[in-house]
Write a protein that holds these residues in place. Structure first.
Motif, PDB file in Angstrom:
ATOM      1  N   TYR A  42     -15.839  21.816 -10.880  1.00 30.80           N
ATOM      2  CA  TYR A  42     -15.287  20.557 -10.333  1.00 30.80           C
ATOM      3  C   TYR A  42     -15.301  19.393 -11.700  1.00 30.80           C
ATOM      4  O   TYR A  42     -14.140  18.858 -11.713  1.00 30.80           O
ATOM      5  CB  TYR A  42     -16.222  20.087  -9.542  1.00 30.80           C
ATOM      6  CG  TYR A  42     -16.408  18.578  -8.871  1.00 30.80           C
ATOM      7  CD1 TYR A  42     -15.572  18.278  -7.749  1.00 30.80           C
ATOM      8  CD2 TYR A  42     -16.791  17.472  -9.721  1.00 30.80           C
ATOM      9  CE1 TYR A  42     -15.433  17.058  -7.358  1.00 30.80           C
ATOM     10  CE2 TYR A  42     -16.563  16.325  -9.244  1.00 30.80           C
ATOM     11  CZ  TYR A  42     -16.020  15.961  -8.165  1.00 30.80           C
ATOM     12  OH  TYR A  42     -15.821  14.689  -7.589  1.00 30.80           O
ATOM     13  N   ALA A  49     -11.867  18.822  -5.362  1.00 28.52           N
ATOM     14  CA  ALA A  49     -13.296  19.176  -4.609  1.00 28.52           C
ATOM     15  C   ALA A  49     -12.703  20.295  -3.770  1.00 28.52           C
ATOM     16  O   ALA A  49     -13.877  21.053  -3.274  1.00 28.52           O
ATOM     17  CB  ALA A  49     -13.650  17.993  -3.891  1.00 28.52           C
ATOM     18  N   GLU A  50     -11.683  20.465  -3.026  1.00 28.74           N
ATOM     19  CA  GLU A  50     -11.435  21.459  -1.921  1.00 28.74           C
ATOM     20  C   GLU A  50     -11.204  22.862  -2.739  1.00 28.74           C
ATOM     21  O   GLU A  50     -10.764  23.717  -2.200  1.00 28.74           O
ATOM     22  CB  GLU A  50     -10.163  21.025  -1.067  1.00 28.74           C
ATOM     23  CG  GLU A  50     -10.568  19.762  -0.469  1.00 28.74           C
ATOM     24  CD  GLU A  50      -9.513  19.503   0.436  1.00 28.74           C
ATOM     25  OE1 GLU A  50      -8.629  20.007   0.735  1.00 28.74           O
ATOM     26  OE2 GLU A  50      -9.491  18.300   1.255  1.00 28.74           O
ATOM     27  N   ARG A  68     -21.319  17.403  -3.000  1.00 29.81           N
ATOM     28  CA  ARG A  68     -19.902  17.201  -2.707  1.00 29.81           C
ATOM     29  C   ARG A  68     -19.303  18.560  -2.122  1.00 29.81           C
ATOM     30  O   ARG A  68     -18.501  18.529  -1.209  1.00 29.81           O
ATOM     31  CB  ARG A  68     -19.166  16.588  -3.582  1.00 29.81           C
ATOM     32  CG  ARG A  68     -17.636  16.466  -3.649  1.00 29.81           C
ATOM     33  CD  ARG A  68     -17.357  15.379  -2.617  1.00 29.81           C
ATOM     34  NE  ARG A  68     -15.788  15.166  -2.787  1.00 29.81           N
ATOM     35  CZ  ARG A  68     -15.060  14.875  -1.764  1.00 29.81           C
ATOM     36  NH1 ARG A  68     -15.592  15.040  -0.418  1.00 29.81           N
ATOM     37  NH2 ARG A  68     -13.819  14.547  -1.957  1.00 29.81           N
ATOM     38  N   LEU A  69     -19.411  19.560  -2.947  1.00 32.80           N
ATOM     39  CA  LEU A  69     -18.868  20.890  -2.687  1.00 32.80           C
ATOM     40  C   LEU A  69     -19.303  21.700  -1.423  1.00 32.80           C
ATOM     41  O   LEU A  69     -18.573  22.399  -1.137  1.00 32.80           O
ATOM     42  CB  LEU A  69     -18.946  21.768  -3.979  1.00 32.80           C
ATOM     43  CG  LEU A  69     -18.538  21.114  -5.260  1.00 32.80           C
ATOM     44  CD1 LEU A  69     -18.539  22.085  -6.509  1.00 32.80           C
ATOM     45  CD2 LEU A  69     -16.932  20.916  -5.031  1.00 32.80           C
ATOM     46  N   ALA A  92     -22.208  16.398  -7.468  1.00 34.15           N
ATOM     47  CA  ALA A  92     -20.911  17.269  -7.310  1.00 34.15           C
ATOM     48  C   ALA A  92     -21.496  18.549  -6.467  1.00 34.15           C
ATOM     49  O   ALA A  92     -20.685  19.085  -5.563  1.00 34.15           O
ATOM     50  CB  ALA A  92     -20.520  17.839  -8.554  1.00 34.15           C
ATOM     51  N   LEU A 132     -20.264   9.990  -7.994  1.00 31.44           N
ATOM     52  CA  LEU A 132     -19.019  10.699  -8.308  1.00 31.44           C
ATOM     53  C   LEU A 132     -17.704   9.732  -8.462  1.00 31.44           C
ATOM     54  O   LEU A 132     -16.889   9.917  -9.131  1.00 31.44           O
ATOM     55  CB  LEU A 132     -18.727  11.767  -7.150  1.00 31.44           C
ATOM     56  CG  LEU A 132     -19.740  13.051  -7.282  1.00 31.44           C
ATOM     57  CD1 LEU A 132     -19.439  13.854  -5.903  1.00 31.44           C
ATOM     58  CD2 LEU A 132     -19.753  13.499  -8.401  1.00 31.44           C
ATOM     59  N   PRO A 177     -16.517  19.524   1.233  1.00 26.93           N
ATOM     60  CA  PRO A 177     -15.566  19.121   0.402  1.00 26.93           C
ATOM     61  C   PRO A 177     -14.556  18.307   0.826  1.00 26.93           C
ATOM     62  O   PRO A 177     -13.495  17.461   0.346  1.00 26.93           O
ATOM     63  CB  PRO A 177     -14.928  19.941  -0.625  1.00 26.93           C
ATOM     64  CG  PRO A 177     -15.138  21.441   0.425  1.00 26.93           C
ATOM     65  CD  PRO A 177     -16.288  21.185   1.117  1.00 26.93           C
ATOM     66  N   LEU A 230     -14.440  11.023  -0.344  1.00 26.81           N
ATOM     67  CA  LEU A 230     -15.492  10.994  -1.364  1.00 26.81           C
ATOM     68  C   LEU A 230     -15.901   9.449  -1.005  1.00 26.81           C
ATOM     69  O   LEU A 230     -15.133   8.656  -1.207  1.00 26.81           O
ATOM     70  CB  LEU A 230     -14.745  11.037  -2.791  1.00 26.81           C
ATOM     71  CG  LEU A 230     -15.555  10.551  -3.765  1.00 26.81           C
ATOM     72  CD1 LEU A 230     -16.962  11.584  -3.930  1.00 26.81           C
ATOM     73  CD2 LEU A 230     -14.969  10.625  -5.082  1.00 26.81           C
ATOM     74  N   GLU A 260      -9.092  13.790  -6.846  1.00 24.77           N
ATOM     75  CA  GLU A 260     -10.513  14.134  -6.870  1.00 24.77           C
ATOM     76  C   GLU A 260     -10.539  14.913  -5.348  1.00 24.77           C
ATOM     77  O   GLU A 260     -11.415  16.217  -5.356  1.00 24.77           O
ATOM     78  CB  GLU A 260     -11.537  12.998  -6.648  1.00 24.77           C
ATOM     79  CG  GLU A 260     -12.899  13.283  -6.565  1.00 24.77           C
ATOM     80  CD  GLU A 260     -13.460  14.026  -5.246  1.00 24.77           C
ATOM     81  OE1 GLU A 260     -14.508  14.743  -5.172  1.00 24.77           O
ATOM     82  OE2 GLU A 260     -12.795  13.582  -4.520  1.00 24.77           O
ATOM     83  N   GLN A 261      -9.932  14.586  -4.275  1.00 23.13           N
ATOM     84  CA  GLN A 261      -9.904  15.413  -3.275  1.00 23.13           C
ATOM     85  C   GLN A 261      -9.232  16.584  -3.349  1.00 23.13           C
ATOM     86  O   GLN A 261      -9.890  17.644  -2.889  1.00 23.13           O
ATOM     87  CB  GLN A 261      -9.057  14.653  -2.079  1.00 23.13           C
ATOM     88  CG  GLN A 261      -9.364  15.393  -0.664  1.00 23.13           C
ATOM     89  CD  GLN A 261     -10.695  14.964  -0.150  1.00 23.13           C
ATOM     90  OE1 GLN A 261     -11.084  13.960   0.053  1.00 23.13           O
ATOM     91  NE2 GLN A 261     -11.357  15.956   0.439  1.00 23.13           N
TER      92      GLN A 261
END
Length: 381
Positions: free
Chosen positions: A154, A145-146, A201-202, A198, A214, A205, A209, A141-142
């Protein structure tokens, strides 16, 4: 070295090669005393001035059981032990200690990959064993996200990456216990709520998390992948480092999620569990898809580990228990995880045989199941 006299068949079963179903890479570089001491404590901070992390059950165990593997007398002073470690060099120390564990297959959580840690393939080579990968969900996920531009990217990329990584792995793993606790809402979140989360989150990022929506989406996406590929999902529970809120790491708190997965047939593996190992044993007894280990607990309780294993065996079905060292950083934790597993299980089995509760043949069969057979079945090795 087993601490009690046992029938030959039981002794042979206990000394047979193990499948270490949950471990991490160990350090490839030479370690200073300060670095080594941080690796033998879950506190992840130096001991108070004038004290040492060698004054712990694990520290005493290293001096007792790892010293002879490095050609030292048992109970040598920490300074002598570390000087010998430096003299031999990291590669030789790792080779000796990993091979002393008697592991035939390492299942390596690659979520902590770093240049200074041995890869799964290197763990296998140093340990004279095979190795397979366990994919950590939060690391995937990391990375997504980046790199994702918008929420829909995503979501799509997360599913695609999990499918691709699962294709060459034998299991998945979540550390949701560290991120929001195991008392999370077990339901699958709505698409709208995931898109909104999301987008938040973005906007930042690089932060790890912690958003429960999410995290739940990540879990349920992983469930879909695991169901399709027949993979188990591991969960960190119980004992861990200072990032963990232990009161929220009781596996009983995720009963709703476990219940929701039962009709899907996705195996759930509860890692470490202590001090909630009795709750984990209960869950493994009442849910057909739940499995347990006590992992790093054996290494850190050291001489007291036999009591932990005995308590786990009070309720856990014998086909539901697995061996995992959770070794990380210091190869000593691999050797000691295996050693205390064998010694602790030997004591538990000896008591049952001596009382007439178990036949020796049953004890041998159970030792084989827990040491390797159960893992081969659950992970389809």
């Amino acid at each position: 070295m087993l601490p009690v006299a046992l029938p030959d068949a039981v002794r042979e079963a206990l000394l047979a090669p193990l499948v270490d179903h949950h471990c991490h890479g160990v350090r490839r570089d030479d370690l200073s005393r300060a670095q080594f001491e941080l690796l033998i404590s879950e506190s992840r901070v130096p001991a108070p001035p004038g004290t040492t992390h060698f004054d712990t059950p694990l520290g005493a165990a290293i001096r007792r059981w790892c010293a002879p593997v490095l050609d030292l007398d048992p109970h040598v002073a920490p300074a002598v032990y570390l000087a010998r470690r430096e003299e031999l060099g990291a590669a030789e120390v790792n080779r000796r200690l990993l091979r002393a564990a008697g592991v035939v297959t390492f299942l390596v959580d690659t979520g902590l990959e770093a240049p200074d840690l041995l890869s799964a393939a290197e763990m296998a080579r140093h340990g004279g064993a095979a190795a397979d990968e366990i994919v950590r969900l939060e690391k995937i996920e990391q990375d997504i996200a980046e790199s994702a531009a918008v929420a829909v990217d995503y979501m799509d990329s997360l599913a695609e990456r999990l499918v691709a990584r699962a294709a060459r792995a034998v299991g998945l793993k979540s550390i949701i216990a560290y991120r929001c606790g195991l008392d999370f809402d077990p339901s699958r979140p709505s698409r709208g709520s995931v898109i909104a989360a999301a987008n938040r989150r973005l906007s930042d990022p690089k932060e790890r998390l912690v958003d429960p929506i999410l995290l739940r989406h990540l879990l349920w996406t992983a469930v879909d992948v695991a169901r399709e590929r027949g993979l188990p999902i591991q969960f960190h529970t119980g004992y861990g480092d200072a990032d963990l809120d232990l009161s929220r790491a009781d596996p009983a708190q995720m009963t709703g999620f476990i219940r929701a997965l039962q009709p899907l047939g996705v195996p759930v593996v509860l890692l470490h569990c202590y001090p909630y190992h009795r709750q984990a044993a209960y869950l493994s007894g009442v849910f057909p898809h739940v499995y347990v280990d006590v992992g790093l607990t054996l290494t850190h309780t050291a001489a007291g580990s036999a009591r932990v294993l005995d308590e786990l065996l009070e309720l856990v079905p014998f086909h539901k228990q697995l061996f995992g060292s959770d070794c990380f950083g210091a190869a000593e934790t691999c050797h000691l995880g295996a050693l205390y597993f064998r010694r602790g299980l030997a004591e538990a089995l000896a008591g049952r045989i001596e009382s007439g509760e178990w036949a020796a043949a049953d004890a041998a069969r159970v030792a084989h199941m827990i040491g390797s057979g159960n893992a081969r079945r659950v992970y389809r090795l």
